[in-house]
Each structure stands twice: as structure tokens, then as C-alpha cells.
Design a protein around this motif. Sequence first.
Motif: not given
Length: 412
Positions: A329-341
Motif C-alpha cells: 500500500s504505497i502512497r503513490i499519489g503523494l510521490g506523484w504530487a511531490k514529483s519524486h523520482t
Amino acid sequence: MPGNKAVAYIEPHRVEVQTIDYPKLELQDGPGVNPANVGRQCHHGVILRCVATNICGSDQHMVRGRTTAPAGLVLGHEITGEVVEVGRDVEFIKQGDLCSVPFNIACGRCRNCKEGRTDVCLNVNPDRPGSAYGYVDMGGWVGGQAEYVMVPYADWNLLPFPDKDQAMEKILDLTMLSDIFPTGYHGCVSAGVTTGSQVYIAGAGPVGLAAAHSAQLLGASVVIVGDMNAQRLDQARSFGCETVDLTKDASLGEQIEQILGVPEVDAAVDAVGFEARGHGDQAGQEKPATVLNSIMQVTRAAGKLGIPGLYVTGDPGGVDAAAQEGSLSIRIGLGWAKSHTFTTGQCPVMRYHRGLMKAILQERCTIAKAVNATVIGLDDAPRGYQDFDSGVSKKFVLDPHNNLADKRAIAA
């Protein structure tokens, strides 16, 4: 023909030193060997007399019963050894060479190898891209926690040390080149660590400590290491790292803010993997996605995450059906919102090991001290596994032929 003692996985929480066959330049049938690999000719390979071979946290996942590793699998993918037999097709590696062995087994011929992605070689493992010695689902190449081991594609895979005497003086540092030093370094490079970076390393086991030392080597201004093990946090502080104690009630971001003045870092590295446990009010509970989610929370927008921590596709001990197949259950939405690599996967060791070898030989780094390298005999491997599993802050180096007797007093 000499004998060949080796460390084999027997059942969860049990390994055993056994006598196995002396290696041949041909892949034999045995535990974990893919049938398509049985009988594979390796005239391009060599036989090594193992000088130093290490216990890795990745081995512990198997020994805890958290993979589908079969009973009898010979362990060990962190190998340094002397060449004692050279295959017919080997041109440049010579008998007597003292070499580091990348844990990735790579052919040097496929598209991925030619592009520098030796971590996902296409030709050595019929199950999937990528292979390693003594590891589950990696093709069945016999592990190197042994007196002798066969290394295929020797001209391509092996890193010979330029001076054997000098190498033996620094062998506890150089034995880390097979895996954890390049792996920790790769985690930091993937996370974009550079001069002045403020870095968070999740996990103070050997890979986490190697990543922390790598961040320093890359020029980070502050390296913060987080763990729940007080002894391992002490070890991180011993070479200049800041630490956060994840058993405390304060959140990770709050503890980082106490150090940096802000609750975020430029880069973060996950050196824990799928057996992660919660902290704070979830302390002690297994939460396989907690590290991934926490490093997204504390890494600044447009920052990068290095993920050398191991995640698997099959975990019999997973907390639920999803985790048992590697679905978290990874918070991919958080990573996407912060433009993480994000960068995941095995480290392509050959990308880094020559440069790190030079840094060791020129005394630009002291990786053995950072990870607390501790030499034990091959017969002591079962105790080493038990001690490592208990959380001691040591990187156990096995000494199959008593070549490192003079290092034991230093390491004790």
C-alpha cells in the motif's frame, strides 16, 4: 581434489555447514537450480578459493523463511577470492589473481549488460532478468559462503586487485565491494546525493551504514540515519552521522526538523526493504510499505528516492495476501504530487566497484570501520546468522581458509 565446506539454508532460522562437491566449470543440478541451467558449460569461468565471504541482510530474508528458498541452498553472494583454476576460454584473468566478485552474475553479451545494466542480465537466469550467487529464484548458481566457488564469465565479472599484498592489508574494506558498498553508494547516487545534500538513510543495518558512508563520500553536508536499534544508531554516530530514534513518539519529520530546522531532506534512501516495521504507536507491527511512505513524506518536492532495500515477489510470511506477492500500500499519489523520482532494483555493481576500489586503496574511505566488519570462521557461520538476526551492529565476514586471522583481533 580438496573438499569444499559451505553454508546451506536448511529451514527457517537454521543454517548448517556442510561438505559439498568441489565446483566444476559446469552448473550442476542441486537445490534451486533451474532445470534449464543444469549442465550449462562455463569454460568462460574460473574457480576461486574464497578469501572473504560475507553474511548479508538479503541472506537473512531467506534464513528467516521469508522467501521460497529451497532446503539445501548454498548461501553467499558477497565473495572475494583467489583464482585457482582458469577455464579454457578465459583470456585476461590469471591463476593467482585476487579478485572481487560482483554479486550480480552477468554475461557481458546481452543488451542490458552492454548498456551497463548488469543487475538485469538477460542470459544467466531462465526465471527472469538478473541473477546472483546462492539466492532464491536467481538461476541456481552456487553460493560463495564456502571454501571454493565457481564464477562464470570471469573476464567480464571479476575485478582483480592490482597488488595482492596491498589488497590483503585492506581486505576488510575490499570485501565490501562485492555488494554492500556499491549498493549503498547506488542508493545515494540514485537519490541524487551530491555536494551539500541533506540526506536521510532509513535503516542502520550494514547496507544503511554503507549508504551513510557513501553519502559522506559524495559530499553530503548532513547524513541522518533512522532506526529503532540503539546499538546500530550508535554505530552510525561513530563516523559522524546524525540519527533519529524511531522508537520515540516524535514523528520522523519532527525529529528531522530538530536537526535541520525543517522537516524535510533533499534525498532519501530506503535501506530496509519489505520486512519493515512500524514505529511510534505502530511499533513492532510489520508494515512493509512504511519506509517507502515515510521517505516520500520527508523528501522535498522534486527530490529523489533511492531504494536498494530488497522487495520480493514471493513472501510466504507476508502480513496479508497482497504482501505475500509483493503488492504494498504505497502512497503513490503523494510521490506523484511531490514529483519524486524513484529508483529500485539490484545495484549494478560493475558501474561502481572499480572507482570505490580506488577510493579504498587511496584511503579516501573506511567502509569496514563504518559497518563494523567482524571476522569469524566459516564453521561459526550459524552463530553469525543468529547474532546478526538479533540486531547486533556488525557486518560478519567469513574466513574460510584462516587467511584473515590477523584481522580477527582488530575486528573483535
